[in-house]
Write a protein that holds these residues in place. Structure first.
Motif, short mmCIF file in Angstrom:
data_model
loop_
_atom_site.label_atom_id
_atom_site.label_comp_id
_atom_site.label_asym_id
_atom_site.label_seq_id
_atom_site.Cartn_x
_atom_site.Cartn_y
_atom_site.Cartn_z
N LYS A 1 -4.39 10.05 1.91
CA LYS A 1 -5.44 11.01 1.53
C LYS A 1 -5.01 12.45 1.82
CE LYS A 1 -8.33 7.74 0.26
NZ LYS A 1 -8.68 7.51 -1.15
N ARG A 17 -16.07 9.48 11.79
CA ARG A 17 -17.22 8.59 11.71
C ARG A 17 -17.62 8.43 10.24
NH1 ARG A 17 -22.91 11.16 12.84
NH2 ARG A 17 -23.31 9.59 11.28
N SER A 18 -18.60 7.56 10.01
CA SER A 18 -19.07 7.44 8.64
C SER A 18 -20.53 7.87 8.56
CB SER A 18 -18.87 6.00 8.16
OG SER A 18 -20.06 5.29 8.25
N GLY A 77 -5.55 6.13 -6.47
CA GLY A 77 -5.82 5.39 -7.71
C GLY A 77 -6.74 6.20 -8.61
N TYR A 124 -22.19 17.10 0.37
CA TYR A 124 -21.52 17.52 -0.87
C TYR A 124 -22.26 18.72 -1.48
CZ TYR A 124 -19.09 12.89 -1.23
OH TYR A 124 -18.32 11.78 -1.04
N ILE A 140 -5.52 0.91 -7.01
CA ILE A 140 -4.62 1.94 -6.48
C ILE A 140 -3.59 2.28 -7.56
CG2 ILE A 140 -5.06 1.16 -4.13
CD1 ILE A 140 -2.28 -0.13 -4.12
N LEU A 191 -24.08 11.89 2.90
CA LEU A 191 -22.88 12.45 2.27
C LEU A 191 -23.26 13.33 1.09
CD1 LEU A 191 -20.12 9.72 1.85
CD2 LEU A 191 -20.15 11.68 3.39
N HIS A 207 -24.57 7.12 2.49
CA HIS A 207 -24.30 7.85 1.25
C HIS A 207 -25.28 8.99 1.00
CE1 HIS A 207 -21.31 5.07 -0.86
NE2 HIS A 207 -20.79 6.26 -0.78
N TRP A 226 0.83 -1.22 0.00
CA TRP A 226 0.00 0.00 0.00
C TRP A 226 0.87 1.27 0.00
CZ3 TRP A 226 -5.00 1.43 -0.77
CH2 TRP A 226 -5.38 2.69 -0.32
N ILE A 252 -12.52 4.04 -13.27
CA ILE A 252 -13.76 3.70 -12.55
C ILE A 252 -14.59 4.97 -12.38
CG2 ILE A 252 -12.96 4.10 -10.17
CD1 ILE A 252 -14.37 1.47 -9.41
C1 GDG Z 1 -9.73 2.75 -3.57
C2 GDG Z 1 -8.64 3.64 -4.15
C3 GDG Z 1 -10.19 4.30 -5.96
C4 GDG Z 1 -16.54 8.01 2.29
N1 GDG Z 1 -17.06 8.36 3.46
C5 GDG Z 1 -18.09 7.56 3.66
C6 GDG Z 1 -18.22 6.71 2.59
N2 GDG Z 1 -17.26 7.01 1.76
C7 GDG Z 1 -17.10 6.38 0.46
C8 GDG Z 1 -17.10 7.43 -0.62
C9 GDG Z 1 -16.43 6.70 -1.75
C10 GDG Z 1 -15.52 5.74 -1.03
O1 GDG Z 1 -15.87 5.73 0.34
C11 GDG Z 1 -14.07 6.17 -1.06
O2 GDG Z 1 -13.60 5.93 -2.33
P1 GDG Z 1 -12.23 6.55 -2.84
O3 GDG Z 1 -12.17 6.32 -4.28
O4 GDG Z 1 -12.21 7.98 -2.46
O5 GDG Z 1 -11.05 5.84 -2.03
P2 GDG Z 1 -10.62 4.38 -1.46
O6 GDG Z 1 -11.54 3.88 -0.42
O7 GDG Z 1 -9.22 4.58 -0.99
O8 GDG Z 1 -10.67 3.40 -2.71
C12 GDG Z 1 -9.25 4.81 -4.89
C13 GDG Z 1 -11.20 3.34 -5.38
O9 GDG Z 1 -10.53 2.27 -4.69
C14 GDG Z 1 -12.06 2.69 -6.47
O10 GDG Z 1 -11.28 2.04 -7.42
O11 GDG Z 1 -10.90 5.41 -6.50
O12 GDG Z 1 -8.23 5.59 -5.48
O13 GDG Z 1 -7.77 4.11 -3.12
O14 GDG Z 1 -17.37 6.00 -2.52
O15 GDG Z 1 -18.43 7.81 -0.85
N3 GDG Z 1 -19.19 5.78 2.49
C15 GDG Z 1 -20.06 5.69 3.51
N4 GDG Z 1 -20.00 6.49 4.61
C16 GDG Z 1 -19.03 7.44 4.71
O16 GDG Z 1 -18.97 8.18 5.70
N5 GDG Z 1 -21.05 4.77 3.42
#
Ligand code: GDG
Length: 746
Positions: A557, A627-628, A652, A638, A446, A634, A631, A376, A515
């Motif tokens: 990040k 925390r989370s 990635g 946004y 990634i 979120l 969607h 990673w 993606i």
């Molecule tokens: C890997 C790669 C690549 C965020 N906060 C909450 C939440 N999220 C969701 C977002 C988004 C996802 O998590 C994060 O996706 P990312 O793409 O930003 O990053 P990684 O998790 O590191 O993913 C990345 C990805 O794979 C896909 O190929 O883009 O570069 O590192 O969807 O919305 N989801 C929920 N609660 C939250 O508080 N449910």
């Protein structure tokens, strides 16, 4: 393909290492070890092979050093490994293996000697870290009592000495230090043979299985003889010692200049397993990821329906369901170390699910270790955070093999298989070894780093070899695909083209599949009635402008760097104090990896410092939420934000950037500040691109974002929204699968 092709390729590969057992492999067994010795034809065959340039030949045996010296005298070019790896001699004098050694098993050796003393023809052979009771010639009347007594004595002793194990052979019983394994000799010979070496491993006995299991993707483990009906980790088989010797002679000729070596019985693939489920399994798409997404054990279909699906699931679920496919991964539960991994199935869900349980220690070393603390950080070009441990790499190899063994029974041998991410690079070679014929694809979520960084991995060549066993390898961006092609060009003998690699007579396609998200989902969620929780948060920050950060809490990040920039912005632009607030949502992630706990601490300190330095009674500069959110919530955050700071040090793709754009009101959109080092920056050029490594620059970009006129915001957003609508979760998944299904079955 001609059956001799892989062997010609191996014979001509430089450097080449050959590691062979002696007794039972190159010479037939004799009733007593001292009666078995290599004849002149064996010695001259070994001498001829060892003499070839770029060739390292080693004989590995359970025998003692003096015996090997005596049996193989006059072969200075042949390296020797004695006592299952405890001693090595590569050219000079004998050296002890550097593995931490157990104390010699003196007490149990004496106990066994006492037992043997009363029984005719029983004897104990002592070695440095083992003791072996031989009873081949003991009378049938006396043998059972001797064996039972010896097993009981050793069993007791081993309980108090867990660094030792009991090995039971047909006519002998051995207590051996666990660290003394022939697999140690594999790593040793690989080092001696040099960078890019492939190894041929020959053995017949149960102790040779360690050596076979240590084989890398480019190596060829060959079992000699019938293996007494036990299952083997070897990929190939030769009938017996005569055939093994003839094969080594053939290899010598094929490696010399002689164009067509005389025909000989070449190793044949090992018949893998008796007919199991696989025989009846249908052709269907199989998706494999390290973990089944959002599943908590125990896995049940009800839970699957209720779960709050994440990005990858919403991208893959429709294509899998449409094709009647299956998703396979770890279910989050651990199994006892010695149990074979058990596989669970649920056909009632859509898609169908399959899962395995893994031994805790292997999983920790593989996942928290090699995946999260080696691959990673390195793949994100943060080499200072990467560290490498042999035991973790070995666990990675082992766990990949477990996934392979479990997966190959799930679908028919001609099924397409789509493997996700860096956790499972060795899966294709494992599936092929187990007889899978359908196309196998890999997608990396990634970044793929530059070759200079990639080659810092001690097992870079083996990983690349593993990647080249796939038929299709996919990346988010052209840059990552090019990095991969450069690494292949520099570190492997494969021939590199623009979008494919030719390797050992096979074509590996390399593709770019960015993606995306399901944009309508974010738009609709943002439009829906605002949840009370989000309303409260927005009321607390109003009327100030809102700068938003949303990420998993991960050092890639760039969260501290972003906070620093926000602090600098406030210092440089005091007029904005009280008029802007930052909300940072950090979703808990990998909390049991120390670097992540440390990152959390760092973020919390920074938030405290900025709020302490700049805050006022009526205004909190940064609101930090560890925390989370669902969607839907979120999406509403946004929509409310004036600026999203999506500023990873390296990423990635980054889906948050796309989700933010999708959730905006096109009439009054917010501004996306996007790191140049996110994969998304390759497509989303109309974002305000920023450099997360440069605090002053990021602070200036933030000012520009906050002051951006509405017209410019609308124009930029329109283009970004078009991009998000064009490259979606569906185009990504369908595009990859179309390319995979177009790959010729091997
Ligand atoms: C890997 C790669 C690549 C965020 N906060 C909450 C939440 N999220 C969701 C977002 C988004 C996802 O998590 C994060 O996706 P990312 O793409 O930003 O990053 P990684 O998790 O590191 O993913 C990345 C990805 O794979 C896909 O190929 O883009 O570069 O590192 O969807 O919305 N989801 C929920 N609660 C939250 O508080 N449910």
């Amino acid at each position: 393909m001609n059956p001799s092709d892989p062997w010609i390729a191996l014979a001509r590969h430089a450097p080449l290492g050959i590691l062979s057992d002696l007794d039972g492999t190159l010479i037939p067994f004799a009733p007593r070890p001292e009666e078995a010795r290599p004849g002149p034809h064996v010695l001259s065959a070994l001498a001829d092979l060892a003499r070839l340039p770029g060739t390292s030949l080693a004989i590995v045996s359970g025998r003692r050093r003096e015996e090997l010296d005596r049996l193989l005298a006059g072969l200075p070019a042949v390296s020797l490994v004695a006592e299952h790896g405890a001693w090595r001699r590569g050219g000079g004098a004998w050296e002890a293996a550097p593995t931490p050694l157990a104390t010699p098993p003196e007490a149990i050796a004496r106990e066994l000697e006492a037992l043997a003393a009363g029984v005719k023809k029983a004897f104990v052979e002592r070695k440095s870290w083992s003791a072996c009771l031989h009873f081949r010639e003991v009378s049938r009347r006396e043998k059972p009592a001797l064996v039972v007594a010896a097993q009981a004595a050793v069993g007791e002793w081993v309980k108090a000495h867990p660094e030792y194990e009991l090995l039971e052979a047909a006519e002998a019983l051995e207590v051996r230090a666990i660290a003394m394994r022939k697999s140690n000799a594999v790593a040793w010979l690989r080092d001696r043979a040099g960078t890019g070496a492939r190894l041929l491993l020959l053995g017949d006995d149960v102790t040779d299985e360690d050596m076979f299991r240590a084989a890398g993707p480019g190596d060829e483990p060959v079992i000699v003889g019938a293996a007494g009906g036990r299952s083997t980790a070897a990929r190939w088989r030769l009938a017996g010692p005569n055939e093994a010797l003839a094969f080594l002679q053939w290899l010598t000729e094929a490696r010399s200049d002689r164009p067509t070596p005389a025909p000989v019985a070449l190793p044949v693939p090992v018949a893998i397993r008796p007919k199991g489920r696989r025989g009846d399994a249908p052709r269907r798409l199989l998706v494999i990821s390290n973990r089944l997404p959002e599943l908590r054990s125990p896995v049940s279909p009800e839970e699957v329906r209720k779960r709050n699906v994440g990005g990858l699931v919403s991208a893959l679920e429709p294509v899998l369901s449409k094709r009647g496919g299956m998703w396979f991964g770890w279910n989050g539960r651990t199994a006892p170390a010695d149990a074979p991994p058990s596989v669970g199935l649920s056909e009632n869900t859509s898609p169908a699910l399959a899962w395995l349980e893994l031994p805790q220690q292997s999983y920790d070393r593989y996942y928290n270790g090699f995946c999260n603390r080696s691959l990673w950080p390195l793949f994100h070009t943060l080499p200072g955070r990467a560290r490498f441990a042999d035991a973790e790499w070995e666990a990675y190899v082992r766990v990949n093999a477990m996934y392979g063994a479990a997966a190959c029974d799930l679908v028919g041998a001609d099924s397409p298989v789509w493997v996700h991410d860096y956790h499972l690079y060795l899966l294709a070679s494992e599936l092929r070894r187990l007889g899978h014929r359908g196309p196998i694809g890999h997608f990396l979520h990634i970044p793929f780093p530059s070759v200079d960084v990639f080659s810092m991995i001690p097992w870079a060549e083996q990983l690349l070899e593993g990647m080249l066993e796939f038929d299709l390898v996919g990346f988010h961006t052209r840059r990552f695909a090019e990095n991969f092609l450069q690494a292949v060009g520099a570190l492997s003998p494969a021939v590199v083209g623009d979008d494919a690699v030719e390797h050992r007579g096979r074509r590996v396609r390399v593709g770019v599949f960015p993606i995306g998200i399901v944009p309508e989902g974010f738009q609709e969620a943002a439009d829906s009635e605002t949840a009370a929780e989000i309303t409260a948060l927005l009321q607390a920050t109003a009327p100030a402008k809102l700068v938003l950060g949303v990420d998993r809490l991960d050092y890639t990040k760039g969260i501290p760097e972003r906070l620093e920039a926000f602090g600098r912005f406030l210092e440089c632009n005091p007029a904005w104090k009280g008029r802007v607030s930052m909300v940072q949502v950090s979703v808990p992630s990998r909390a049991d990896v120390p670097e992540y706990a440390e990152q959390r601490q760092r973020i919390e300190n920074l938030v405290g410092r900025i709020n302490g330095e700049h805050g006022e009674a009526h205004w909190v500069p940064v609101r930090y939420l560890y925390r989370s959110y669902p969607h839907r919530h979120l999406a509403q955050l946004y929509r409310a934000a004036d600026v999203a700071m999506v500023t990873p040090l390296r990423d990635g793709m980054n889906l948050v950037a796309k989700e933010f754009v999708a959730a905006q009101d096109p009439a009054r959109p917010g501004v996306l500040m996007l790191s140049r080092f996110a994969g998304a920056a390759e497509e989303m050029k109309e974002a305000l691109l920023t450099n997360p490594w440069h605090t002053d620059g990021m602070a200036r970009d933030l000012l520009r974002a906050l002051e951006m006129p509405e017209e410019e915001r609308r124009a930029r957003h329109a283009k970004l929204a078009a991009c998000v609508a064009q490259t979606t979760a569906a185009t990504w998944a369908e595009g990859f699968l179309a390319a995979l299904e177009a790959c010729r079955s091997v």
